[in-house]
Design an enzyme around this catalytic site. Structure first.
Site, PDB file in Angstrom:
ATOM      1  N   HIS A   1       2.281  10.527  -0.673  1.00 56.74           N
ATOM      2  CA  HIS A   1       2.441   9.183  -1.205  1.00 56.74           C
ATOM      3  C   HIS A   1       3.429   9.241  -2.349  1.00 56.74           C
ATOM      4  CE1 HIS A   1       1.904   5.327  -2.678  1.00 56.74           C
ATOM      5  NE2 HIS A   1       1.340   5.926  -3.876  1.00 56.74           N
TER       6      HIS A   1
ATOM      7  N   CYS B   1      -2.816   2.068  -2.922  1.00 50.60           N
ATOM      8  CA  CYS B   1      -2.085   2.577  -2.070  1.00 50.60           C
ATOM      9  C   CYS B   1      -2.720   3.579  -1.308  1.00 50.60           C
ATOM     10  CB  CYS B   1      -0.807   3.324  -3.086  1.00 50.60           C
ATOM     11  SG  CYS B   1       0.246   2.098  -3.719  1.00 50.60           S
TER      12      CYS B   1
ATOM     13  N   GLU C   1      -2.786  -4.708  -0.731  1.00 52.26           N
ATOM     14  CA  GLU C   1      -3.197  -5.203  -1.867  1.00 52.26           C
ATOM     15  C   GLU C   1      -2.539  -6.420  -2.268  1.00 52.26           C
ATOM     16  OE1 GLU C   1      -1.111  -2.378  -5.020  1.00 52.26           O
ATOM     17  OE2 GLU C   1      -1.429  -1.040  -3.356  1.00 52.26           O
TER      18      GLU C   1
END
Lengths: 413, 87
Positions: free
Chosen positions: A242, A115, A83
């Site tokens: 994550h 993500c 990103e």
């Protein structure tokens, strides 16, 4: 069809400098009582001679440089997820392909979904490798990003990292053998966080955390719909999620254990310590690496969990916007040996600690990293003491030395 | 005789107060007023997650957490929970 497909090698590059959580809280005047829930110890800080391309190359080079020439030649696909794009058209991957000296008979592209993107890239690459259309082929998937947070981010500032996770995929998965076909996905449109400009992130904290937690429940439910007899407590020996900040992973684990196992608070706490906490050792020292985060967590658990023999790992990837996936794979004691060669812990420990004043000086320059400027010069020598502190000092690292006519330029140090 | 929705609202209000007090034991009960956001009571993001998860759990409802991200204050949180419970 090929049998085993997965991660043959995994490396993380998390910069050359770090800032302790306590130092940042002190400098910003943040409430120190919140460090407990954040569960962070430090974060990686970029230097002006680093960018998404140097991060990607410095993560991938230790993997690629260890390959025999005939194996390196078999890398047929490179996907960089980010990103932190440096151009609307030209991909980060095109630079990485050049500096890694890879075959020109190669598919090269960049993917984006906050993500989550590295996991989408990994599954696409795994699908290609498993299809059998090119037996013995390998793919390189690199998740690379830089931080754009400052004081405006509040309590997200101490949790945001910089760096890259690189993975070589193929049919000799020494690090993680994917459970092919065992996955659950969940996606929908939401504006929970975004990077609308090249120097500024925006985030709706509750929107993002709640979307992450909803996606965990829903992607796990989808996984259970595709795989028979799944039991959260017994199917997975370890879990890696994550990690926007370690405290959220603890809350996420608690939510899933309540929903799936009706577990008591004491049982949840014990399970967290055994199956999840090893995955948080590195993330709590690095901060959120965006789509590389779950693979930093995977490296952390392989290096720190006391598993024996073969262990199944449940992995969860979430990206704002949003997209998510729960999937799984197998690690064994060979995974530990494969990671040990790259000494991720040694390189994290070698990052030079910054004072708050040094950090804020770097912020202004770092915020220009992705801003499209036609010509720019970076004095790499100014940062030499950071670059030279790495334990594997004999291996050169790539540094960003500026931009000439919008073409980014680099040098090996 | 009170309407069912009034009874539900009273029960949900009590549950919200009990849950907030359990997660934020340092906050005096009289400060938990309807015009405040959980942030105003010192709840950090993990506290807010814990409060919403506990409320969903206690009410036995199936509601995405994302729906709670825009409630402006405790009164609105109670209204939303009553609505969800009555669906």
């Amino acid at each position: 069809m090929t049998g085993r497909i997965g991660i043959e090698a995994l490396n993380v590059h998390a910069g050359f400098a770090q800032l302790s959580t306590a130092e940042l809280f002190e400098g910003r005047g943040l409430d120190r009582e919140r460090i407990g829930h954040l569960m962070m110890r430090a974060r990686s800080i970029a230097l002006p001679c680093e960018d998404p391309i140097t991060n990607a190359v410095n993560a991938a080079a230790p993997i690629v440089n260890r390959l025999a020439p005939q194996d390196k030649e078999r890398i047929e696909l490179i996907l960089a997820s980010s990103e932190s794009g440096v151009d609307f058209s030209k991909s980060i991957t095109s630079y990485v392909h050049e500096f890694m000296g890879l075959s020109r008979k190669c598919r090269v592209m960049e993917v984006k979904q906050a993500c989550y993107a590295a996991t989408g890239a990994l599954q696409i690459a795994a699908g290609y490798l498993a299809s059998g259309v090119s037996p013995g082929a390998k793919a390189l998937v690199i998740a690379t990003d830089v931080s754009m947070v400052d004081a405006r981010a509040g309590y997200a500032e101490p949790a945001t990292g910089t760096g890259a996770s690189a993975m070589l995929l193929g049919d000799d998965p020494r690090v993680l053998a994917l459970d092919l076909g065992a996955f659950g996905a969940h996606a929908y449109e939401t504006m929970d966080s975004a990077r609308p400009m090249p120097d500024h992130d925006i985030a709706d904290v509750d929107g993002s955390l709640f979307a992450y937690l909803d996606c965990l429940s829903n992607s796990f439910a989808d996984y259970c719909g595709k795989v028979s007899d799944v039991d959260l407590r017994t199917t997975f020996d370890q879990l890696a999620l994550h990690t926007p900040f370690a405290g959220l992973v603890k809350a996420a684990h608690r939510k899933l254990m309540r929903e799936q196992a009706r577990a008591t608070p004491d049982a949840v706490e014990a399970d967290f310590a055994a199956r999840v906490s090893p995955s948080l050792v590195y993330p709590s020292q690095v901060g959120n690496l965006c789509s590389g985060s779950v693979y930093l967590a995977l490296a952390s658990l392989i290096d720190n969990a006391p598993y024996r023999g073969t262990a199944r790992v449940g992995l969860f990837s979430y990206g704002s916007g949003c997209a998510s996936e729960f999937f799984s794979g197998l690690i064994d004691e060979g995974s530990r040996a494969a990671l040990a060669e790259l000494d991720i812990a040694g390189r994290l420990n070698a990052r030079i600690p910054l004072s708050f004043a040094e950090y804020t000086e770097l912020l202004a320059e770092n915020s220009r990293c992705l801003v499209p400027i036609e010509n720019r010069k970076i004095e790499v020598e100014r940062y030499r003491r950071f670059l030279d502190a790495r334990p594997d000092g004999r291996e050169p690292v790539l540094a960003y030395r500026g931009t000439e006519g919008y073409h980014r330029t680099y040098e090996w140090v | 005789m009170p309407q069912r929705s009034d009874t539900d609202r009273a029960a949900v209000t009590r549950l919200v107060h009990e849950t907030v007090a359990a997660v934020l034991p340092q906050v005096p009960a009289e400060q938990i007023t309807g015009d405040k956001h959980l942030k105003d009571l010192g709840a950090d993001s993990v506290d807010r997650v814990e409060i919403i998860m506990a409320l969903i759990d206690a009410l036995g409802v199936r509601e995405p957490m994302a729906g709670f991200s825009t409630v402006p204050d405790i009164d609105a949180l109670i209204d939303f929970l009553v609505e969800v419970k009555q669906r």
